[in-house]
Enzyme design. Structure first.
Site, PDB file in Angstrom:
ATOM      1  CB  THR A 177      -2.451  78.812  -1.358  1.00  0.00           C
ATOM      2  OG1 THR A 177      -2.179  79.865  -2.260  1.00  0.00           O
ATOM      3  CG2 THR A 177      -1.983  79.181  -0.005  1.00  0.00           C
ATOM      4  CG  ASN A 377      -7.131  84.871   5.440  1.00  0.00           C
ATOM      5  OD1 ASN A 377      -6.834  84.760   4.266  1.00  0.00           O
ATOM      6  ND2 ASN A 377      -6.517  84.175   6.388  1.00  0.00           N
ATOM      7  CB  THR A 382      -8.529  96.427   2.993  1.00  0.00           C
ATOM      8  OG1 THR A 382      -8.578  95.490   4.069  1.00  0.00           O
ATOM      9  CG2 THR A 382      -9.655  96.134   2.021  1.00  0.00           C
TER      10      THR A 382
END
Length: 382
Positions: A177, A377, A382
């Site tokens: 990533t 993670n 949230t």
């Protein structure tokens, strides 16, 4: 730290409001007049629109003149609207710079499945200032990274290679990533860049592993403005490899929640690919990553990872060293476990493996597995 760009490049970064934190999230590169380029991207089948668009441009164009990147939003799994939004981002950057959209490469990184707020990009781009330093660009492409990642090398005659990258989690070949960009003012033909760049990527960026997940938006791009003239090819590619390797190590060191860099070096393999595969397997092993975090010199976990890597070797011939201490030599050997555990408390833990099979070598980089990784993670959206 201020890092000057090679000749022909100007970059900048700003906060557009994509990130709720208000941190910089929009970055721009201008190459004048244009740059030869080489491109590598994720193998994930759920690739984002920016990757698909980049592949299409790569087939059609040997030069580009600009790059626009947003962070905080991956614009992936967003359907037809996501494709349109990616194209719109290119159009907006082209308008800002007086270019055509097909001269602009796009990139996005961040949360998957959330529509890209293009209106915020449209509002922010006109005021985004470009400068001769790369620092603002490097900061604006970050997501969960804890630090900017930059590297540079000088070439005889005055040409330079400067690289920036982002990457912290969801990292595993191929690629990771990450967004990685290398800028050079050396004059190198596009055909040569494209022939040699994949090998650099394979030996560096594709040897980084943090958590075994391959992302949807990753790309590594090499851009050459040619403003400094021709250079010695050998020196040029040595510098490119050195910058890419340095960035790869910085990404591994900054893995989400990481406290230690893991370096695995394999030599004596039958082929370079087998050496790299074996090194990646050890660096990626969750068991070994946990052992490194706990300072546990449990060499069995290294041997197990080597065994399932697919590399050919005889367990009764190989040697394994940990922090320069021999811990396995065709079988168990005595070592001071307490002293070695203390040595593993360093910022970098190094595993050296000798297969004693052939002439090839390779290395890979990862990080320890910590409670911090789980927390980051578990709470990412949230």
């Amino acid at each position: 730290m201020v890092m000057q760009l090679p000749k022909g490049f100007r970059t900048g970064g700003t906060a557009s409001g994509i990130k709720p934190s208000g941190k910089p999230d929009l970055a721009l590169v201008r190459v004048e007049p244009e740059a030869a380029w080489a491109f590598a991207a994720t193998t994930n089948r759920a690739a984002a629109p920016c990757v698909l668009r980049g592949r299409a441009l790569y087939r059609d164009r040997q030069t580009i003149s600009a790059l626009v990147v947003n962070s905080g939003n991956a614009n992936c799994a967003t359907g037809a609207q996501g494709i349109a939004d990616d194209s719109r981002m290119a159009e907006l950057a082209a308008k800002r710079l007086g270019l055509e959209p097909e001269q602009v490469l796009t990139a996005s990184t961040g949360v998957i499945g959330v529509p890209l707020p293009v209106k915020r990009i449209e509002q922010a781009l006109p005021a985004l200032e470009l400068a001769d330093e790369v620092d603002a660009f490097a900061e604006a492409i970050l997501t969960t990274d804890t630090r900017v990642k930059m590297s540079e090398r000088a070439l005889p005659g005055g040409a330079r290679v400067v690289g920036v990258a982002k990457g912290s989690g969801m990292i595993h070949p191929n690629m990771a990533t990450m967004l990685a960009y290398l800028f050079t003012d050396a004059r190198v033909e596009a055909d040569e860049l494209r022939a040699r760049w994949p090998g650099v990527v394979d030996a560096t960026f594709n040897q980084v592993t943090v958590d075994g997940d391959t992302s949807t938006n990753d790309m590594a791009v090499l851009l050459a403005s040619g403003a400094a003239g021709t250079v010695d090819p050998g020196a040029f590619w040595e510098a490119v490899h050195a910058v890419a390797r340095d960035l790869a190590r910085q990404i591994a060191r900054d893995g989400e929640g990481a406290e230690k860099l893991i370096t695995v070096r394999v030599r004596g393999a039958a082929t370079e690919e087998e050496a790299r595969r074996a090194a990646r397997a050890v660096a990626a092993s969750a068991l070994w990553k946990a052992a490194v975090h706990g300072n546990d010199p449990n060499w069995g976990r290294i041997l197990v990872a080597l065994g399932y890597s697919g590399a050919r070797f005889d367990p009764e011939r190989i040697a394994i060293c940990l922090q320069d201490t021999l811990i396995y030599d065709g079988g168990a050997v005595p070592f001071n476990g307490v002293a070695l555990s203390q040595a593993m408390q360093a910022a970098e833990v190094v595993v050296d493996v000798d297969f004693r099979e052939g002439p090839a070598a390779g290395e890979a980089w990862g990080c320890d597995l910590t409670e911090g990784y789980v927390k980051i993670n578990a709470e990412y959206t949230t």
